[in-house]
Motif scaffolding. Structure first.
Motif, mmCIF file in Angstrom:
data_model
loop_
_atom_site.group_PDB
_atom_site.id
_atom_site.type_symbol
_atom_site.label_atom_id
_atom_site.label_comp_id
_atom_site.label_asym_id
_atom_site.label_seq_id
_atom_site.Cartn_x
_atom_site.Cartn_y
_atom_site.Cartn_z
ATOM 1 N N UNK A 144 28.168 7.128 44.482
ATOM 2 C CA UNK A 144 27.672 8.311 45.191
ATOM 3 C C UNK A 144 26.390 8.818 44.550
ATOM 4 N N UNK A 145 25.438 9.230 45.389
ATOM 5 C CA UNK A 145 24.165 9.744 44.900
ATOM 6 C C UNK A 145 23.891 11.069 45.597
ATOM 7 N N UNK A 146 23.596 12.107 44.839
ATOM 8 C CA UNK A 146 23.350 13.437 45.391
ATOM 9 C C UNK A 146 21.902 13.846 45.122
ATOM 10 N N UNK A 147 21.037 13.896 46.163
ATOM 11 C CA UNK A 147 19.639 14.253 45.955
ATOM 12 C C UNK A 147 19.384 15.760 45.889
ATOM 13 N N UNK A 148 20.423 16.575 46.045
ATOM 14 C CA UNK A 148 20.236 18.029 46.024
ATOM 15 C C UNK A 148 19.817 18.470 44.622
ATOM 16 N N UNK A 149 18.590 18.966 44.511
ATOM 17 C CA UNK A 149 18.092 19.474 43.239
ATOM 18 C C UNK A 149 17.867 18.432 42.175
ATOM 19 N N UNK A 150 17.688 17.155 42.547
ATOM 20 C CA UNK A 150 17.559 16.111 41.528
ATOM 21 C C UNK A 150 16.323 15.238 41.697
ATOM 22 N N UNK A 208 11.913 14.724 42.252
ATOM 23 C CA UNK A 208 10.736 15.077 41.452
ATOM 24 C C UNK A 208 9.585 15.591 42.305
ATOM 25 N N UNK A 209 9.746 15.637 43.636
ATOM 26 C CA UNK A 209 8.641 15.974 44.527
ATOM 27 C C UNK A 209 8.332 17.455 44.567
ATOM 28 N N UNK A 210 7.338 17.848 45.360
ATOM 29 C CA UNK A 210 6.926 19.252 45.430
ATOM 30 C C UNK A 210 7.955 20.165 46.081
ATOM 31 N N UNK A 211 8.938 19.590 46.798
ATOM 32 C CA UNK A 211 9.969 20.403 47.433
ATOM 33 C C UNK A 211 11.348 19.916 47.008
ATOM 34 N N UNK A 212 12.197 20.885 46.740
ATOM 35 C CA UNK A 212 13.539 20.631 46.235
ATOM 36 C C UNK A 212 14.559 20.825 47.350
ATOM 37 N N UNK A 213 15.388 19.829 47.552
ATOM 38 C CA UNK A 213 16.467 19.943 48.521
ATOM 39 C C UNK A 213 17.502 20.916 47.968
ATOM 40 N N UNK A 214 17.685 22.050 48.676
ATOM 41 C CA UNK A 214 18.574 23.102 48.191
ATOM 42 C C UNK A 214 19.893 23.140 48.942
ATOM 43 N N UNK A 215 19.853 22.941 50.260
ATOM 44 C CA UNK A 215 21.055 22.975 51.077
ATOM 45 C C UNK A 215 20.980 21.903 52.156
ATOM 46 N N UNK A 216 22.115 21.335 52.484
ATOM 47 C CA UNK A 216 22.223 20.402 53.601
ATOM 48 C C UNK A 216 23.382 20.865 54.469
ATOM 49 N N UNK A 217 23.113 21.065 55.743
ATOM 50 C CA UNK A 217 24.154 21.467 56.677
ATOM 51 C C UNK A 217 24.479 20.281 57.572
ATOM 52 N N UNK A 218 25.420 19.474 57.109
ATOM 53 C CA UNK A 218 25.829 18.305 57.876
ATOM 54 C C UNK A 218 24.645 17.462 58.307
ATOM 55 N N UNK A 219 24.628 17.121 59.594
ATOM 56 C CA UNK A 219 23.545 16.322 60.168
ATOM 57 C C UNK A 219 22.667 17.175 61.071
ATOM 58 N N UNK A 220 22.661 18.489 60.837
ATOM 59 C CA UNK A 220 21.910 19.377 61.722
ATOM 60 C C UNK A 220 20.717 20.046 61.070
ATOM 61 N N UNK A 221 20.786 20.366 59.785
ATOM 62 C CA UNK A 221 19.705 21.136 59.171
ATOM 63 C C UNK A 221 19.702 20.939 57.667
ATOM 64 N N UNK A 222 18.595 21.302 57.067
ATOM 65 C CA UNK A 222 18.465 21.287 55.614
ATOM 66 C C UNK A 222 17.461 22.356 55.206
ATOM 67 N N UNK A 223 17.621 22.854 53.992
ATOM 68 C CA UNK A 223 16.681 23.843 53.455
ATOM 69 C C UNK A 223 16.075 23.307 52.172
#
Length: 512
Positions: free
Chosen positions: A195-201, A203-218
């Motif tokens: 398993x790999x979790x890209x949330x907050x891990x 190196x790019x200019x934007x950090x994946x903070x939240x993922x809402x299923x297959x509908x949205x992300x912040x």
């Protein structure tokens, strides 16, 4: 099967961040100047104190919980979340990213020197972390497309170096390591059982903070990005598979960016909000060479002969595409004068009412329409065709398992590595990880293997086109059209990264 919904995760708490290099505040984003932008060239991001949040509509919902090792890797790279050791420049050459430089020590060993950078969890990008990240990629199943047919090991070397060793000589390793599927993530990203979790891990200019299923992300701005602080404070992402809905969202100012605008919707957008980009994407008909009706090469030849590509380019794509010339299209400029005609094709047989299932996906709205045209052309030739249309995330695994006789898909030929030979290895060899045609041909494998050993750029291109001819001779793939992608860009948006490889969209200089 649809991917399970992923629970919304709270933003991760962190301790104090390490100081950045002072030089970073003077850096513009690495790729901001490489590709065409939607306005003036992006200004240095370090001067932005606040910035509006961008609203982006993407066509493809996550199919694998945003794992960086599969199809979702491109989502992460297009949103500015992940990076690799290298990137591709505008000419398709390897450019520095997390690696500031590299050198080839011998046929099998390369030494990459890291720049000073931080992961989004506050830890430092170290040689040990990079080596571990690449090792996880080699252990992923299925293997990332960029590593198809390649065995490599990565080890830390001193305080700034990473030595990458390949089992066989790999003259294009820096290109290979630019693949979105080989992004470098923090050690905490890797869990049990692969398993790999890209949330907050990343190196790019934007950090994946939240993922809402297959509908949205912040996404939130990552203030310690090595390339300078992003101008936008974050990104609100909506995954909208329906192309008309994406165009409507842009037209009504619900989003600032919308990818993959259908050609039928292009005229409904103001001229200054449309960006058409020539890409290395080819739409092809892939015929299941392992089982079913198209196991017979004579029936594959009959299907290829039945297809009228000009009707698709001018009709379905309304002139926003070129008739298929091969696996590599016009955007691969070196291919036009070197292409080798396929030889030794089997003569077309009589379909005799043979039944087949043709599958495609609706994330790219032209594909179902193109499939209808193909259905008519194949039926006119004597086949009986059942059409199946799904969202891509619900289709890919069945296609790779050989549950369809034919598959209509759009594939960026240089997306995974930038190397034309690597595409052939992943998509058309017996051990290829993305072999939707399920082709296993000894002649093709020999041609691809021979091309993989060539180091000189021009000679490697020649070898790639010889292998392309061997693949086309099997009639397992019928190139239909070479696409130009239309992106919807709000009038107030600047710094959008539009490139022929479709790896980038939002960067540190993207703003409104």
């Amino acid at each position: 099967m649809r991917s399970p919904r992923r629970p919304v995760r709270p933003r991760l708490s962190r301790g104090p961040r390490p100081p950045r290099l002072l030089a970073a505040v003077f850096l513009t984003p690495l790729l901001a100047g490489c590709f065409a932008s939607s306005g003036d060239d992006a200004a240095a991001a370090s001067g932005a104190d606040h910035g509006s949040r961008l609203r982006v509509a993407l066509a493809f919902p996550p199919a694998e919980n945003l794992s960086p090792h599969g199809a979702d890797a491109t989502i992460l790279s297009r949103l500015g979340v992940t990076e690799g050791l290298t990137a591709l420049d505008a000419n398709g050459a390897a450019a520095p990213a997390l690696a500031a430089s590299w050198r080839r020590e011998d046929d099998r060993n390369w030494l990459f020197t890291l720049r000073e950078a931080a992961f989004q969890d506050g830890t430092q990008v170290t040689p040990a972390a990079v080596a571990a990240s690449l090792t996880h990629a080699t252990e992923a199943r299925p293997v990332p497309a960029a590593l198809s047919g390649v065995t490599l090991t990565a080890k830390a070397e001193g305080g700034t170096g990473v030595r990458v060793t390949t089992a066989a000589p790999d003259p294009v390793l820096p290109l290979r390591l630019s693949s979105p599927g080989l992004a470098v993530l923090a050690p905490k990203a890797y869990g049990k059982k692969g398993a790999v979790d890209p949330v907050g891990t990343g190196t790019g200019p934007f950090e994946l903070a939240e993922v809402t299923g297959a509908t949205a992300a912040r996404l939130d701005r990552f203030d310690d990005y090595w390339g300078g602080r992003a101008q936008a404070s974050g990104v609100e992402v909506r995954f909208i598979a329906d192309g008309t809905a994406r165009a409507n969202a842009l037209r009504t100012a619900q989003v600032d960016l919308a990818e993959a605008i259908p050609v039928a919707q292009a005229a409904t957008l103001d001229a200054d909000t449309r960006r058409e980009t020539a890409t290395t994407r080819t739409t092809s008909l892939l015929l299941n060479a392992r089982s079913g009706v198209f196991k017979d090469p004579a029936l594959r030849a009959a299907a290829r002969a039945a297809v009228d590509t000009s009707a698709l380019a001018e009709g379905v794509y309304e002139g926003h595409a070129d008739a298929g010339a091969g696996i590599y299209g016009p955007a691969v400029t070196w291919a036009a004068g070197k292409r080798v005609p396929p030889a030794g094709r089997v003569a077309a047989g009589s379909p005799g009412g043979a039944r087949l299932t043709l599958a495609t996906y609706d994330n790219r709205p032209e594909l179902p329409e193109a499939a209808q045209v193909l259905k008519q052309q194949l039926e006119k030739a004597g086949f009986q065709v059942k059409l199946e249309v799904r969202e891509y995330s619900r289709l890919e695994s069945d296609a790779l398992a050989g549950k369809f006789d034919a598959f209509l898909g759009a594939r960026n030929s240089l997306l995974d590595t930038g190397d034309p030979v690597s595409l052939l290895a992943s998509d058309f060899t017996c051990d290829g990880g993305y072999n939707l045609a399920l082709l296993c041909d000894r002649g093709v494998d020999r041609a691809v293997a021979a091309a993989q050993t060539v180091a000189d750029t021009g000679e490697r291109q020649d070898a790639a086109l010889a292998a392309e001819a061997a693949i086309l001779a099997t009639d397992a793939v019928v190139p239909l059209v070479h696409q130009r992608v239309i992106t919807g860009v709000g009038a107030e948006v600047g710094g959008v990264l539009l490139d022929p490889y479709e790896r980038t969209l939002v960067g540190a200089g993207t703003r409104r």
